[in-house]
Write a protein that holds these residues in place. Sequence first.
Motif, PDB file in Angstrom:
ATOM      1  N   VAL A  11      29.145  47.462  30.702  1.00  0.00           N
ATOM      2  CA  VAL A  11      29.282  46.148  31.021  1.00  0.00           C
ATOM      3  C   VAL A  11      29.580  45.057  32.126  1.00  0.00           C
ATOM      4  O   VAL A  11      30.147  43.703  31.863  1.00  0.00           O
ATOM      5  N   GLY A  12      28.921  45.170  33.601  1.00  0.00           N
ATOM      6  CA  GLY A  12      29.002  44.571  34.759  1.00  0.00           C
ATOM      7  C   GLY A  12      30.755  43.911  35.225  1.00  0.00           C
ATOM      8  O   GLY A  12      30.881  43.115  35.990  1.00  0.00           O
ATOM      9  N   ILE A  13      31.374  45.211  35.481  1.00  0.00           N
ATOM     10  CA  ILE A  13      32.427  44.988  35.196  1.00  0.00           C
ATOM     11  C   ILE A  13      33.096  46.145  36.693  1.00  0.00           C
ATOM     12  O   ILE A  13      33.922  46.608  37.014  1.00  0.00           O
ATOM     13  N   SER A  14      32.085  46.948  37.528  1.00  0.00           N
ATOM     14  CA  SER A  14      32.197  48.546  37.923  1.00  0.00           C
ATOM     15  C   SER A  14      32.315  47.016  39.161  1.00  0.00           C
ATOM     16  O   SER A  14      31.951  46.298  39.563  1.00  0.00           O
ATOM     17  N   SER A  15      33.564  47.449  40.326  1.00  0.00           N
ATOM     18  CA  SER A  15      33.996  47.105  41.142  1.00  0.00           C
ATOM     19  C   SER A  15      34.532  46.139  41.186  1.00  0.00           C
ATOM     20  O   SER A  15      34.381  45.166  42.148  1.00  0.00           O
ATOM     21  N   SER A  16      34.652  45.481  40.382  1.00  0.00           N
ATOM     22  CA  SER A  16      34.803  44.109  40.452  1.00  0.00           C
ATOM     23  C   SER A  16      36.764  44.186  39.925  1.00  0.00           C
ATOM     24  O   SER A  16      37.316  44.261  39.846  1.00  0.00           O
ATOM     25  N   TRP A  17      36.451  42.468  41.451  1.00  0.00           N
ATOM     26  CA  TRP A  17      38.064  42.770  41.626  1.00  0.00           C
ATOM     27  C   TRP A  17      38.769  41.315  40.602  1.00  0.00           C
ATOM     28  O   TRP A  17      39.282  41.165  40.716  1.00  0.00           O
ATOM     29  N   GLY A  18      37.975  41.229  39.558  1.00  0.00           N
ATOM     30  CA  GLY A  18      38.380  39.905  38.582  1.00  0.00           C
ATOM     31  C   GLY A  18      38.432  40.562  37.168  1.00  0.00           C
ATOM     32  O   GLY A  18      40.187  39.289  37.198  1.00  0.00           O
ATOM     33  N   TRP A  19      38.998  41.987  37.285  1.00  0.00           N
ATOM     34  CA  TRP A  19      39.947  41.910  36.413  1.00  0.00           C
ATOM     35  C   TRP A  19      41.146  41.605  36.059  1.00  0.00           C
ATOM     36  O   TRP A  19      42.172  41.221  35.849  1.00  0.00           O
ATOM     37  N   PRO A  20      41.906  41.614  38.049  1.00  0.00           N
ATOM     38  CA  PRO A  20      43.648  41.670  37.799  1.00  0.00           C
ATOM     39  C   PRO A  20      43.765  39.658  37.486  1.00  0.00           C
ATOM     40  O   PRO A  20      44.277  39.632  37.187  1.00  0.00           O
ATOM     41  N   ILE A  21      42.776  38.947  38.167  1.00  0.00           N
ATOM     42  CA  ILE A  21      42.708  37.673  38.063  1.00  0.00           C
ATOM     43  C   ILE A  21      42.922  37.441  35.731  1.00  0.00           C
ATOM     44  O   ILE A  21      43.334  36.380  35.678  1.00  0.00           O
ATOM     45  N   GLY A  22      41.733  38.405  35.422  1.00  0.00           N
ATOM     46  CA  GLY A  22      41.567  38.174  33.824  1.00  0.00           C
ATOM     47  C   GLY A  22      42.679  38.221  33.368  1.00  0.00           C
ATOM     48  O   GLY A  22      43.276  37.728  32.155  1.00  0.00           O
ATOM     49  N   GLY A  23      43.064  39.500  34.388  1.00  0.00           N
ATOM     50  CA  GLY A  23      44.329  40.210  33.462  1.00  0.00           C
ATOM     51  C   GLY A  23      46.020  39.532  33.430  1.00  0.00           C
ATOM     52  O   GLY A  23      46.710  38.971  32.571  1.00  0.00           O
ATOM     53  N   ALA A  24      46.017  38.446  35.043  1.00  0.00           N
ATOM     54  CA  ALA A  24      47.321  37.980  35.114  1.00  0.00           C
ATOM     55  C   ALA A  24      47.290  36.390  34.328  1.00  0.00           C
ATOM     56  O   ALA A  24      48.267  36.337  33.505  1.00  0.00           O
ATOM     57  N   LEU A  25      46.094  35.932  34.333  1.00  0.00           N
ATOM     58  CA  LEU A  25      45.668  34.214  33.446  1.00  0.00           C
ATOM     59  C   LEU A  25      45.759  34.765  32.361  1.00  0.00           C
ATOM     60  O   LEU A  25      46.801  33.827  31.860  1.00  0.00           O
ATOM     61  N   GLY A  26      45.364  35.701  31.524  1.00  0.00           N
ATOM     62  CA  GLY A  26      45.486  36.458  29.964  1.00  0.00           C
ATOM     63  C   GLY A  26      46.561  36.725  29.798  1.00  0.00           C
ATOM     64  O   GLY A  26      47.536  35.978  29.279  1.00  0.00           O
ATOM     65  N   GLY A  27      47.445  37.137  30.965  1.00  0.00           N
ATOM     66  CA  GLY A  27      49.063  37.721  30.527  1.00  0.00           C
ATOM     67  C   GLY A  27      49.819  36.788  30.650  1.00  0.00           C
ATOM     68  O   GLY A  27      51.085  36.240  29.758  1.00  0.00           O
TER      69      GLY A  27
END
Length: 183
Positions: A11-27
């Motif tokens: 799904v294109g999210i390996s070793s991506s540090w974008g998940w904290p940004i997406g999680g914090a912004l979405g939260g």
Amino acid sequence: MASDTENTSIVGISSSWGWPIGGALGGALGAAAFGLLMWIFDPDVLASAIPAIYGLEPIGVVGWGIHIAHGIVLGLVFGFLVTRGPILGIVATSAETDALSRTGIAFRVVAAGFVFGLAIWAILPVLVLPVWVEAIGAQAAADFPAAAVESMLGHLLFGLVLGIVFAATIDLGDRPAQSPFEE
């Protein structure tokens, strides 16, 4: 059997540090949407009950600040969980039904957010909050509508917004979902 690294690269999210940004912004945005719903139903929950959970006086926007901070933390938890092998494997698995097999990974991440919101409602305000309120003896926090329909709807809205923002923020790739069990 595919490894966790292969699952995340599907799904294109390996070793991506974008998940904290997406999680914090979405939260944060999910908590804001939930807060607006709470404010419509009972503004005192944000103004008094949420600060009282921590033994704080209801001064200014303290309740809103705490509520948004809760959303950011929960969004980070969601981002962490949904990008890890076990849950990502479920989200990225090819479905055996026609309806689910036509859904993309973004839709499944949004659905995971919705389920996360329901789980948060079942765990935090329904199970943890009553124990916490009794332990600290906060009377104003006891008025928090833990099991109310409004609370459940708010948590579902939180999860839905979280999932939408997370799916829009993270590079999920354009590939269809694949089974993590394929070699």
